[in-house]
Write an enzyme that holds these catalytic residues in place. Structure first.
Site, PDB file in Angstrom:
ATOM      1  N   ASP A 740      30.086  18.933 -21.289  1.00  0.00           N
ATOM      2  CA  ASP A 740      30.999  19.089 -20.234  1.00  0.00           C
ATOM      3  C   ASP A 740      32.588  19.008 -20.610  1.00  0.00           C
ATOM      4  O   ASP A 740      32.935  17.886 -20.905  1.00  0.00           O
ATOM      5  CB  ASP A 740      30.588  18.050 -18.958  1.00  0.00           C
ATOM      6  CG  ASP A 740      31.202  18.539 -17.813  1.00  0.00           C
ATOM      7  OD1 ASP A 740      32.286  19.297 -17.794  1.00  0.00           O
ATOM      8  OD2 ASP A 740      30.732  17.986 -16.810  1.00  0.00           O
ATOM      9  N   ARG A 742      35.205  20.010 -18.915  1.00  0.00           N
ATOM     10  CA  ARG A 742      35.976  20.220 -17.897  1.00  0.00           C
ATOM     11  C   ARG A 742      37.074  19.336 -17.569  1.00  0.00           C
ATOM     12  O   ARG A 742      36.833  18.105 -18.003  1.00  0.00           O
ATOM     13  CB  ARG A 742      35.371  20.670 -16.687  1.00  0.00           C
ATOM     14  CG  ARG A 742      34.450  21.718 -16.681  1.00  0.00           C
ATOM     15  CD  ARG A 742      33.764  21.796 -15.207  1.00  0.00           C
ATOM     16  NE  ARG A 742      32.623  20.958 -15.154  1.00  0.00           N
ATOM     17  CZ  ARG A 742      31.577  20.664 -14.249  1.00  0.00           C
ATOM     18  NH1 ARG A 742      31.650  21.225 -13.464  1.00  0.00           N
ATOM     19  NH2 ARG A 742      30.803  19.738 -14.576  1.00  0.00           N
TER      20      ARG A 742
END
Ligand SMILES: Nc1nc2c(ncn2[C@@H]2O[C@H](COP(=O)(O)OP(=O)(O)OP(=O)(O)O)[C@@H](O)[C@H]2O)c(=O)[nH]1
Length: 833
Positions: A740, A742
C-alpha cells in the site's frame, strides 16, 4: 547512504505485511484504554498522521471539538459479536432482511430493536449486525433497517428519492443485552420488538420483517427471512448461510430490482452466520423503512411500527454475549444496505465485556447494484464484518504526539538546521521502526577535506552527493541505472560517478573528493568540469523530497535547502567501526554524543515539512449535478507532481465541524467499470448517497492511488496473480511493489482548504483515519462503509481485514501498524486470505 525504503509511514503508508499484522490491542479494553498510551501506537500515529492538537497550532484556526462522549468515554463495542442485519425494501416481491445469528448453547435469544428517529439531523444510521454467540445465555439481535423507497423512474431521480427517504431515516440504535437474556435497547424510543428464536442445540433462525415503504409511486415490500437451523451445526450453518446468502442476493437483487422500479438504493444485506461448533441461535432482524412520506419501522417478527413522519428509522441491533467472541468463530457477516451514517447510538451493554453495536448500513445505489448484483452473493461466514455504528472513541487520541516536538531521543529540526548552517555534520536516521540506517550529512557547499576524512573514517567510504534533477541535467549526469527510478521507487538513484577535473589528482583522496563535492554544489559548474567515472557518487533527489520519498538523499537535500544553503548535500552511510555492519541506533547515538552532532529523524523532518508547506492548489470549482443530487466539484493540483485531484462537496461546510467525509482512492476498474473484484465502486456510490442524504459532506477523490498506489497496469497484473491464487497483498509483493503506497496528506490538505475541521470519516481502513489526522483536522467519528459481499470480492475483503487491518466490526479486530499482532489472525477463515 540511501537505502531508505520508500514505504515510509509518513509518506506512503506502505503497509508491509508485518506491520499490517499488528492489531490494535489484544483486548478491547486495551484498545479502549491502553491503546493510547501504547508507545507503538504513538509512534504509528506520529509517524503517519499528526496530532490534531499540534497541527491545530500550525493552522491557528483549527477548532477541535471533542466527541461529546469524550475521548475514551464512548462505548466501544467490544463485543466481538454483534448482530447485524439490514434490510431493504424492495419492489414488489422481494424481501430483504437479514440477520445474523448468534449462538448460544442454551437457548433463546431475544432480539430487540429499537428504532430511533431523529429528525433533523443529518445523520442516520441504520444498521445491522451480526451475531454473537454466547455460551451461556441468550443473545439478541435485531436490527434495523433502512429503507428505501423507490419511486419513479429514472435511476437518477430514484436515487435521489431514495436518498430522501433514507435521509429521513436516521439513526440507529443498538441495544445490547448482556449476559442474561435481557436486552436493553439503549437509544431511543420507538419500537422495539423482540423476537426470539431458539433452538435446542443449535439453531439459528432469523426472522426479519421489514416494513415497507412506499413512496409515491412505488411500492415496497417487506419480507422476512428467517432461517432456522436445527441441531447439527454444520447443516444449520450451511442452511443459514445459504439462506442468508440467498436473502442477500435477493436483497441485492432487490436493490437492483428496486432500481428497476425506481432505482433507489436500497439494499440489503443479510448475514448469517453459522457457528461452527456449538450452537447457534438466532437473531432477528428487522428492518424498517421509511419513506419520505411515512416511515415505519418495524422490527423483528412482529413489527411494530412507529411512524413519524419524516424521520425515522430504525434499527437496532445488538447482541451481546459476555465474552465469547463470535466474530472469529462464528462468522457472520453483514452487508449493507442503504443509508445511514452518523448518529450512532452507541448503546452499550452493561456487562463487562460485551457491548453491542448496531450500525448502520449501507447500501449500494442502483447504479452500483448492478455490479454488486452481478456477482453472486457470497455465502456469509467468510468475512467477519459486523456493521457497526459510527464510532467516536477509538481513534481520537491525545497521544499522537506533538509534531512540533522531535521524536524522543532526536534533535529538533531547527537545531539541525542551525548546525548545518555552521558547516557541521548532522546524523540523519530513517524510521526507527524499520531497519535503521544512519547517514552523516552536511552541506556540500561547505565541505572540506577534513570533513570527507571524517566521513570516510566513520562511514562506508562511499561519498555521495544529493542533487536535484536540474543540476544533474546541467552537469549531464544520467542515472547509472535509469530503469530503477520508476520500477523501484525505493532504490537509490545513483548517477554515473564523477571526479572534479581541476585541482585533483586521482580523485580518491579526501582532499580530491572534497573538491569534487564542492564543485558539484556550485551552480557555476559545467559538465566538462568533471571526469566520469570518478570517486564521488551523485544521487538524484526526487522532487518533493521527503514528502515523496523518505530517503536519506531527499532528507539531506531538504535539510540543506531548509537551512538556506545551496540544495546539494554530501552524505555517507555510517557503519560500525568494528565489523563494518550498519551502525545501530545506539552506535549512532554514541557518535552523535561524542562529536556533539544533532541526530535527526526523517519522520520528524517529514512532519516538519508537512506542517509548513501547502502541497495543493485549488485550480477550479464548478457546479456538479449528479445522479445523487447537486454537488460542487473542486479541482486541486498537487504541487508535488501536478496530479489533479477532485473534491465533490455537498452543502455548506460552514464551520467545518462534524462533516461527513469520504476520502476515496482512485479505482478505475471499480469506480468506472463496476468491477466486482473489489468494493470500491459500491463504496463510492454509497458515500455519495450518504452525503446527499446528510445534505452536507465531502468526497475527496484521490488520483494516483490506483491499485493502492501501484498504478493501473500493475493492478491488472496483480489481478492475474490473484486469479492464480495470491491474495491482494501477496500479489503486490510478488510484483515487487508496495502493499500500500498511498499517502493521505494531499487529501487532508484538500479537506482543510475546503474548510473541514472535524470529520466523520467514512472508511473501514485505519490507515486512512490515521493518515488524515493532523493538518488542522481531527477525525471525530468513523462511519463504516460496508457494501455487499459477493463471491467475487469476498476474498479481497477478507484479506483487507486480516492483512491490512480493515475494521469491519464493532470490535477492533483490524490491525494498525505498530500494535501487536497477536490478535488479527484469529483463526477465522485463514484460507481466505
Ligand atoms: N493492488 C491492488 N489494488 C486494488 C485491488 N483492488 C482494489 N484496489 C485498489 O485499492 C484501493 C482502495 O483500497 P481499499 O483497501 O479497497 O479501500 P480503502 O480505500 O483503503 O478503505 P475504505 O475507506 O474502507 O474503502 C483503490 O486504489 C483500488 O484501485 C487489488 O486487487 N490489488
Amino acid at each position: 547512504m540511501d537505502s531508505a525504503s520508500f514505504p515510509h509511514p509518513l509518506i506512503s503508508h506502505v503497509n508491509t505485511s508485518s506491520s499490517l499484522h499488528r492489531s490494535y490491542a489484544t483486548t478491547h479494553q486495551s484498545a479502549r484504554f491502553g491503546l493510547w498510551k501504547n508507545r507503538a501506537w504513538n509512534s504509528a500515529c506520529c509517524a503517519i498522521g499528526f496530532s490534531a492538537v499540534g497541527v491545530e497550532d500550525v493552522f491557528d484556526d483549527g477548532d477541535f471539538r471533542r466527541n461529546e462522549n469524550g475521548f475514551l468515554l464512548g462505548a466501544l463495542n467490544n463485543n466481538p459479536s454483534s448482530s447485524s442485519s439490514s434490510s431493504s425494501s424492495s419492489s414488489s416481491s422481494s424481501s430483504s432482511s437479514s440477520s445474523s445469528s448468534s449462538s448460544s448453547s442454551s437457548s433463546s435469544s431475544s432480539s430487540s430493536s429499537s428504532s430511533s428517529s431523529s429528525s433533523s439531523s443529518s445523520s442516520s444510521s441504520s444498521s445491522s449486525s451480526s451475531s454473537s454467540s454466547s455460551s451461556s445465555s441468550s443473545s439478541s439481535s435485531s436490527s434495523s433497517s433502512s429503507s428505501s423507497s423507490s419511486s419513479s423512474s429514472s435511476s437518477s431521480s430514484s436515487s435521489s428519492s431514495s436518498s430522501s427517504s433514507s435521509s429521513s431515516s436516521s439513526s440507529s440504535s443498538s441495544s445490547s443485552s448482556s449476559s442474561s437474556s435481557s436486552s436493553s435497547s439503549s437509544s431511543s424510543s420507538s419500537s422495539s420488538s423482540s423476537s426470539s428464536s431458539s433452538s435446542s442445540s443449535s439453531s439459528s433462525s432469523s426472522s426479519s420483517s421489514s416494513s415497507s415503504s412506499s413512496s409515491s409511486s412505488s411500492s415496497s415490500s417487506s419480507s422476512s427471512s428467517s432461517s432456522s437451523s436445527s441441531s447439527s451445526s454444520s447443516s444449520s450453518s450451511s442452511s443459514s448461510s445459504s439462506s442468508s446468502s440467498s436473502s442477500s442476493s435477493s436483497s441485492s437483487s432487490s436493490s437492483s430490482s428496486s432500481s428497476s422500479s425506481s432505482s433507489s438504493s436500497s439494499s440489503s444485506s443479510s448475514s448469517s452466520s453459522s457457528s461452527s461448533s456449538s450452537s447457534s441461535s438466532s437473531s432477528s432482524s428487522s428492518s424498517s423503512s421509511s419513506s419520505s412520506s411515512s416511515s415505519s419501522s418495524s422490527s423483528s417478527s412482529s413489527s411494530s411500527s412507529s411512524s413519524s413522519s419524516s424521520s425515522s428509522s430504525s434499527s437496532s441491533s445488538s447482541s451481546s454475549s459476555s465474552s465469547s467472541s463470535s466474530s472469529s468463530s462464528s462468522s457472520s457477516s453483514s452487508s449493507s444496505s442503504s443509508s445511514s451514517s452518523s448518529s450512532s447510538s452507541s448503546s452499550s451493554s452493561s456487562s463487562s465485556s460485551s457491548s453491542s453495536s448496531s450500525s448502520s448500513s449501507s447500501s449500494s445505489s442502483s447504479s452500483s447494484s448492478s455490479s454488486s448484483s452481478s456477482a453472486a452473493a457470497a455465502p456469509f461466514g467468510t468475512l467477519d464484518a459486523e456493521i457497526t455504528p459510527e464510532t467516536t472513541d477509538f481513534f481520537v487520541s491525545d497521544a499522537e504526539g506533538d509534531p512540533d516536538c522531535p521524536s524522543k531521543g532526536y534533535s529538533s529540526i531547527e537545531h539541525t538546521l542551525n548546525t548545518l548552517r555552521q558547516g557541521k555534520f548532522v546524523i540523519v536516521v530513517d524510521d526507527e521502526n524499520g531497519d535503521i540506517e544512519g547517514n552523516l550529512i552536511m552541506a556540500a557547499s561547505l565541505t572540506s577535506a577534513k570533513d570527507i576524512a571524517f566521513m570516510i573514517k566513520h562511514g562506508s567510504g562511499i561519498i555521495s552527493v544529493g542533487m536535484k534533477e536540474e543540476d544533474l541535467q546541467r552537469l549531464n549526469l544520467p542515472l547509472m541505472s535509469p530503469e530503477t527510478e520508476h520500477e523501484d521507487s525505493s532504490a537509490p538513484t545513483f548517477t554515473i560517478t564523477v571526479d572534479a577535473k581541476y585541482g585533483t589528482s586521482t580523485g580518491v583522496s579526501a582532499a580530491d573528493r572534497a573538491k569534487t563535492v564542492v564543485a558539484l554544489s556550485s551552480p557555476e559548474s559545467k559538465s566538462q568540469d568533471f571526469r566520469k567515472p570518478g570517486h564521488v557518487f551523485p544521487l538524484k533527489y526526487r522532487n518533493g523530497g521527503v514528502l515523496r520519498r523518505a530517503g536519506h538523499t531527499e532528507a539531506s537535500v531538504d535539510l540543506v535547502a531548509l537551512a538556506g544553503l545551496p540544495p546539494v548535500s554530501v552524505l555517507s552511510t555510517l557503519v560500525d567501526e568494528n565489523d563494518g555492519s550498519m551502525a545501530s541506533l545506539s552506535n549512532l547515538r554514541k557518535l552523535a554524543l561524542e562529536h556533539s552532532l544533532p541526530i535527526v529523524s526523517i519522520t520528524d523532518l517529514i512532519r516538519y515539512r508537512r506542517k509548513r508547506e501547502k502541497l495543493v492548489e485549488r485550480t477550479s470549482v464548478s457546479r456538479l449535478p449528479t445522479k445523487w443530487g447537486l454537488f460542487h466539484a473542486y479541482c486541486y493540483s498537487s504541487k508535488l507532481d501536478g496530479t489533479e485531484h477532485v473534491a465533490v462537496v455537498k452543502g455548506n461546510i460552514g464551520n467545518g465541524q462534524d462533516v461527513l467525509v469520504r476520502v476515496h482512492s482512485e479505482c478505475l476498474t471499480g469506480d468506472i467499470f463496476g468491477s466486482a473484484r473489489c468494493d470500491c465502486g459500491n463504496q463510492l456510490d454509497l458515500a455519495m448517497q450518504l452525503i446527499e442524504e446528510a445534505g452536507r459532506g465531502v468526497v475527496v477523490y484521490l488520483r494516483g492511488h490506483e491499485g493502492r498506489g501501484i498504478g493501473l497496469g500493475h493492478k491488472l497484473k496483480a489481478y492475474n496473480l490473484q486469479d492464480q491464487g495470491h491474495d491482494t497483498v501477496q500479489a503486490n509483493i510478488e510484483l515487487g511493489l508496495a502493499v500500500d503506497a498511498r499517502e493521505y496528506g494531499i487529501g487532508a490538505q484538500i479537506l482543510r482548504d475546503i474548510g473541514v475541521r472535524t470529520m466523520r470519516l467514512m472508511t473501514n481502513n485505519p490507515a486512512k483515519f490515521i493518515g488524515l489526522k493532523g493538518y488542522g483536522l481531527a477525525v471525530v467519528g468513523r462511519v463504516p462503509v460496508l457494501t455487499p459481499i459477493t463471491e467475487e470480492n469476498k476474498r479481497y475483503l477478507e484479506t483487507k481485514r486480516t492483512k491490512m487491518g480493515h475494521v469491519y466490526g464493532s470490535d477492533i479486530q483490524g490491525s494498525l501498524p505498530g500494535i501487536n499482532d497477536s490478535v488479527v489472525n484469529n483463526g477465522d477463515s485463514p484460507d481466505n486470505t
